[in-house]
Design a protein around this motif. Sequence first.
Motif, PDB file in Angstrom:
ATOM      1  N   THR A  26      59.427  36.325  81.511  1.00 31.50           N
ATOM      2  CA  THR A  26      59.723  37.509  80.721  1.00 31.50           C
ATOM      3  C   THR A  26      61.210  37.829  80.802  1.00 31.50           C
ATOM      4  OG1 THR A  26      57.536  38.447  81.078  1.00 31.50           O
ATOM      5  CG2 THR A  26      59.263  39.966  80.403  1.00 31.50           C
ATOM      6  N   ILE A  27      61.817  38.010  79.650  1.00 31.39           N
ATOM      7  CA  ILE A  27      63.195  38.469  79.547  1.00 31.39           C
ATOM      8  C   ILE A  27      63.140  39.951  79.226  1.00 31.39           C
ATOM      9  CG2 ILE A  27      65.355  38.261  78.285  1.00 31.39           C
ATOM     10  CD1 ILE A  27      64.392  35.356  77.656  1.00 31.39           C
ATOM     11  N   SER A  28      63.887  40.746  79.970  1.00 27.66           N
ATOM     12  CA  SER A  28      63.821  42.195  79.817  1.00 27.66           C
ATOM     13  C   SER A  28      65.200  42.780  79.557  1.00 27.66           C
ATOM     14  CB  SER A  28      63.227  42.818  81.085  1.00 27.66           C
ATOM     15  OG  SER A  28      63.247  44.234  81.007  1.00 27.66           O
ATOM     16  N   PHE A  29      65.274  43.653  78.561  1.00 24.77           N
ATOM     17  CA  PHE A  29      66.456  44.477  78.315  1.00 24.77           C
ATOM     18  C   PHE A  29      66.039  45.929  78.499  1.00 24.77           C
ATOM     19  CE2 PHE A  29      66.937  40.671  75.700  1.00 24.77           C
ATOM     20  CZ  PHE A  29      68.133  40.188  76.201  1.00 24.77           C
ATOM     21  N   GLY A  30      66.909  46.721  79.139  1.00 22.18           N
ATOM     22  CA  GLY A  30      66.514  48.082  79.472  1.00 22.18           C
ATOM     23  C   GLY A  30      65.701  48.079  80.750  1.00 22.18           C
ATOM     24  N   GLY A  31      64.776  49.019  80.883  1.00 23.24           N
ATOM     25  CA  GLY A  31      63.986  49.111  82.102  1.00 23.24           C
ATOM     26  C   GLY A  31      64.868  49.359  83.313  1.00 23.24           C
ATOM     27  N   LYS A  32      64.500  48.795  84.437  1.00 21.85           N
ATOM     28  CA  LYS A  32      65.255  49.002  85.667  1.00 21.85           C
ATOM     29  C   LYS A  32      66.634  48.342  85.625  1.00 21.85           C
ATOM     30  CE  LYS A  32      61.194  49.516  88.653  1.00 21.85           C
ATOM     31  NZ  LYS A  32      60.457  48.981  89.819  1.00 21.85           N
ATOM     32  N   SER A  33      66.784  47.309  84.795  1.00 19.74           N
ATOM     33  CA  SER A  33      68.062  46.604  84.742  1.00 19.74           C
ATOM     34  C   SER A  33      69.071  47.277  83.826  1.00 19.74           C
ATOM     35  CB  SER A  33      67.843  45.160  84.282  1.00 19.74           C
ATOM     36  OG  SER A  33      67.209  45.122  83.017  1.00 19.74           O
ATOM     37  N   GLY A  34      68.652  48.282  83.041  1.00 23.02           N
ATOM     38  CA  GLY A  34      69.580  49.022  82.192  1.00 23.02           C
ATOM     39  C   GLY A  34      69.951  48.255  80.933  1.00 23.02           C
ATOM     40  N   TRP A  35      70.949  48.782  80.219  1.00 25.63           N
ATOM     41  CA  TRP A  35      71.299  48.266  78.900  1.00 25.63           C
ATOM     42  C   TRP A  35      72.693  47.657  78.846  1.00 25.63           C
ATOM     43  CZ3 TRP A  35      67.459  47.989  75.475  1.00 25.63           C
ATOM     44  CH2 TRP A  35      66.345  48.828  75.657  1.00 25.63           C
ATOM     45  N   ASN A  36      73.320  47.411  79.994  1.00 24.97           N
ATOM     46  CA  ASN A  36      74.712  46.958  79.987  1.00 24.97           C
ATOM     47  C   ASN A  36      74.896  45.552  79.437  1.00 24.97           C
ATOM     48  OD1 ASN A  36      75.646  49.360  81.047  1.00 24.97           O
ATOM     49  ND2 ASN A  36      75.515  48.669  83.165  1.00 24.97           N
ATOM     50  N   SER A  37      73.818  44.748  79.395  1.00 27.21           N
ATOM     51  CA  SER A  37      73.976  43.366  78.936  1.00 27.21           C
ATOM     52  C   SER A  37      74.052  43.256  77.423  1.00 27.21           C
ATOM     53  CB  SER A  37      72.822  42.499  79.455  1.00 27.21           C
ATOM     54  OG  SER A  37      71.587  42.922  78.905  1.00 27.21           O
ATOM     55  N   LEU A  38      73.747  44.323  76.671  1.00 29.55           N
ATOM     56  CA  LEU A  38      73.814  44.251  75.216  1.00 29.55           C
ATOM     57  C   LEU A  38      75.232  43.919  74.772  1.00 29.55           C
ATOM     58  CD1 LEU A  38      71.680  47.364  74.183  1.00 29.55           C
ATOM     59  CD2 LEU A  38      70.933  44.981  74.392  1.00 29.55           C
ATOM     60  N   ILE A  39      75.365  43.025  73.789  1.00 29.07           N
ATOM     61  CA  ILE A  39      76.708  42.649  73.340  1.00 29.07           C
ATOM     62  C   ILE A  39      77.196  43.553  72.223  1.00 29.07           C
ATOM     63  CG2 ILE A  39      76.375  40.254  74.008  1.00 29.07           C
ATOM     64  CD1 ILE A  39      76.135  39.596  71.017  1.00 29.07           C
ATOM     65  N   LYS A  40      76.310  44.337  71.627  1.00 27.72           N
ATOM     66  CA  LYS A  40      76.744  45.242  70.568  1.00 27.72           C
ATOM     67  C   LYS A  40      75.817  46.444  70.515  1.00 27.72           C
ATOM     68  CE  LYS A  40      77.228  45.743  65.564  1.00 27.72           C
ATOM     69  NZ  LYS A  40      78.564  46.356  65.610  1.00 27.72           N
ATOM     70  N   THR A  41      76.398  47.633  70.425  1.00 29.60           N
ATOM     71  CA  THR A  41      75.655  48.842  70.091  1.00 29.60           C
ATOM     72  C   THR A  41      76.461  49.605  69.056  1.00 29.60           C
ATOM     73  OG1 THR A  41      76.670  50.146  71.871  1.00 29.60           O
ATOM     74  CG2 THR A  41      74.572  49.039  72.371  1.00 29.60           C
ATOM     75  N   GLN A  42      75.781  50.191  68.100  1.00 32.44           N
ATOM     76  CA  GLN A  42      76.453  50.949  67.042  1.00 32.44           C
ATOM     77  C   GLN A  42      75.663  52.221  66.781  1.00 32.44           C
ATOM     78  OE1 GLN A  42      77.766  48.696  63.563  1.00 32.44           O
ATOM     79  NE2 GLN A  42      76.965  50.307  62.252  1.00 32.44           N
ATOM     80  N   ASN A  43      76.319  53.368  66.933  1.00 29.61           N
ATOM     81  CA  ASN A  43      75.706  54.681  66.711  1.00 29.61           C
ATOM     82  C   ASN A  43      74.536  54.941  67.663  1.00 29.61           C
ATOM     83  OD1 ASN A  43      77.516  54.931  64.582  1.00 29.61           O
ATOM     84  ND2 ASN A  43      76.033  54.222  63.072  1.00 29.61           N
ATOM     85  N   LEU A  44      74.611  54.383  68.859  1.00 30.69           N
ATOM     86  CA  LEU A  44      73.555  54.564  69.859  1.00 30.69           C
ATOM     87  C   LEU A  44      74.162  55.084  71.163  1.00 30.69           C
ATOM     88  CD1 LEU A  44      71.487  51.275  69.391  1.00 30.69           C
ATOM     89  CD2 LEU A  44      70.981  53.525  68.424  1.00 30.69           C
ATOM     90  N   SER A  45      73.338  55.779  71.941  1.00 32.27           N
ATOM     91  CA  SER A  45      73.765  56.292  73.238  1.00 32.27           C
ATOM     92  C   SER A  45      72.696  55.994  74.279  1.00 32.27           C
ATOM     93  CB  SER A  45      74.001  57.814  73.179  1.00 32.27           C
ATOM     94  OG  SER A  45      75.028  58.134  72.282  1.00 32.27           O
ATOM     95  N   ILE A  46      73.122  55.866  75.535  1.00 30.79           N
ATOM     96  CA  ILE A  46      72.203  55.718  76.660  1.00 30.79           C
ATOM     97  C   ILE A  46      71.898  57.108  77.200  1.00 30.79           C
ATOM     98  CG2 ILE A  46      71.766  54.576  78.854  1.00 30.79           C
ATOM     99  CD1 ILE A  46      72.333  52.687  76.512  1.00 30.79           C
ATOM    100  N   MET A  47      70.617  57.421  77.368  1.00 32.60           N
ATOM    101  CA  MET A  47      70.215  58.751  77.822  1.00 32.60           C
ATOM    102  C   MET A  47      69.364  58.644  79.075  1.00 32.60           C
ATOM    103  SD  MET A  47      69.280  60.681  74.247  1.00 32.60           S
ATOM    104  CE  MET A  47      69.163  62.233  75.163  1.00 32.60           C
ATOM    105  N   GLN A  48      69.561  59.609  79.968  1.00 35.76           N
ATOM    106  CA  GLN A  48      68.806  59.695  81.203  1.00 35.76           C
ATOM    107  C   GLN A  48      67.791  60.839  81.102  1.00 35.76           C
ATOM    108  OE1 GLN A  48      69.436  57.555  83.707  1.00 35.76           O
ATOM    109  NE2 GLN A  48      71.408  56.704  83.074  1.00 35.76           N
TER     110      GLN A  48
END
Length: 553
Positions: A26-48
């Motif tokens: 399983t490859i996971s984005f987000g979850g406990k590993s967070g979202w830092n590996s994404l190579i592009k985000t546009q008009n999005l924010s990380i929320m806690q």
Amino acid sequence: MRKIVVLALINLTLCTGLLWAIGEETISFGGKSGWNSLIKTQNLSIMQGLRPNPVIALSSSARNTGADLALRFDEGSSGNFIDSAGNYILQVAPEDSATGSVASAGEHFAWAGKGTAVFNPGFAARLSSERPEPMVILPKSSSALFRDNNNFGNFTIEFRIYPKLAENGEQIFAWSAIKGNTPQYIQVFIEENRLHWAFENFFETDNRFIDINLRSLSRLSPNTWSHHRLSFNANRGFIEYFVNGELEDSAWVTGVGIEGGDIFTPITGLGSKLVIASRYTGLLDEFLITGSYANEADTLMTSISAGPYSNRDGVFVSPIIDLGAGKAELLKAQLKTGFYSGTGAQLINLYNGKNGTAEILFFLRASDIPFFADPHTDPQSEEAKQEIAQQMINGEVWQAVALDKHNAADLAALVQANPALQKRYLQAACVFFPSGDGVYSPYIEELQINYRPDLPPKPPAYISASPSNGSVELAWRKSADLDATGYRVYYGEASGVYYGNEPIDAGSATNLKISGLENGKLYYFSIVAYDRKDGNEYHEGGFSREVSARPRR
């Protein structure tokens, strides 16, 4: 000699046999590993705080969504000023402080929004030998660009000022840190009625720094609003300074001072601190930092929708996923998603729910070679910054993936219907749409992609070597993997080093006699199994136990 090359494309969370069946990964984005590996985000924010893990959702303002630092000054009181991007802490001096007055003015005085910041350093502060610090900004988020010890690429800084005096020495902002023993500075100040930008030890490559200085051509006019935007393109090593939309200065941030050569990129040391409006008298509004490059055609000031979320969609793109050589089987994708509305204490959060037109579209693309020969289909390129969402929706390059009511997708069935997705390299993307009234945003807590890797066969578990005159006869048992179709024999004159001899393809046989060897010399042998070959390319596994033999009469 067999050459093994390991290509590290991305840092992913791989969970084997935990969430899925044995032999699946399983490859996971987000979850406990967070979202830092994404190579592009546009008009999005990380929320806690919405879920146990951070979620990614539409930015809550249409003005400069995706900002790293966003000072709107709309809070109604200087003591309530915040970074609405959530990455920095503000320390604002009291109005009666010796550093001078920091106040809030209403909508009537603001350039945009409901308020603006008013700075008046006072007579004593302006004469002081020490620079006052009426507003200090410190990084608090691990995703802040100007956090300690960060090396990043593109960035844009912009603000609007309404100077009362426009005197020499007035400072709009100053950033400082220390990299090793080297002090670092960014200073933006007024001199001879022009705005100057000074970067000292901020751009670096291979432990070498370069200083950059820019200034406006047009003069500042007291009691007049002006818009200032500085933007750095890390792909070209080029920095541009615009005043009221007009290019007024630029520089190459390279080792040769022109296009080409080593590109110097931003780096931050320890003690990162930003001071706003030291000895500055006047208004300041819409102070923004983003992690993107903005050219002269861009505008970072857009209208606000009826709800708190932008009428534009948001996009994220994953890194390239290397599924390994062979024919890995895609099995399933799962999005842990929901939607929410509200800011601050007013929050509606329905996990795994749906709300009218607020939705997320999921896309995949695949290739047998790494992507991005065409900059217009490369989500890392500037040319694709505004095009990628439309490409997905139009079905260009990307394959839309239907999600069921549980936000899951049967990827095995999708690949069966679309064999073009049965490739080595995979990439995922999601497009976020708010509700029609802009009140609700979808969010994702985690994206999981489940697959079964095409592992090469195991080597033979038993191997023997029998020497004779000028030759050695090898024998071995079959690989335990039933899909093994053949074997290759590696040999050499030193343990583990098989130089100078081409491996011998034994086909499906389980024995091989190697002739033409020198009597009295010790030779070392190891065997690998393969399950297919394409010309001279073999999909083969690891080496067997090594054996040795010395030919003799």
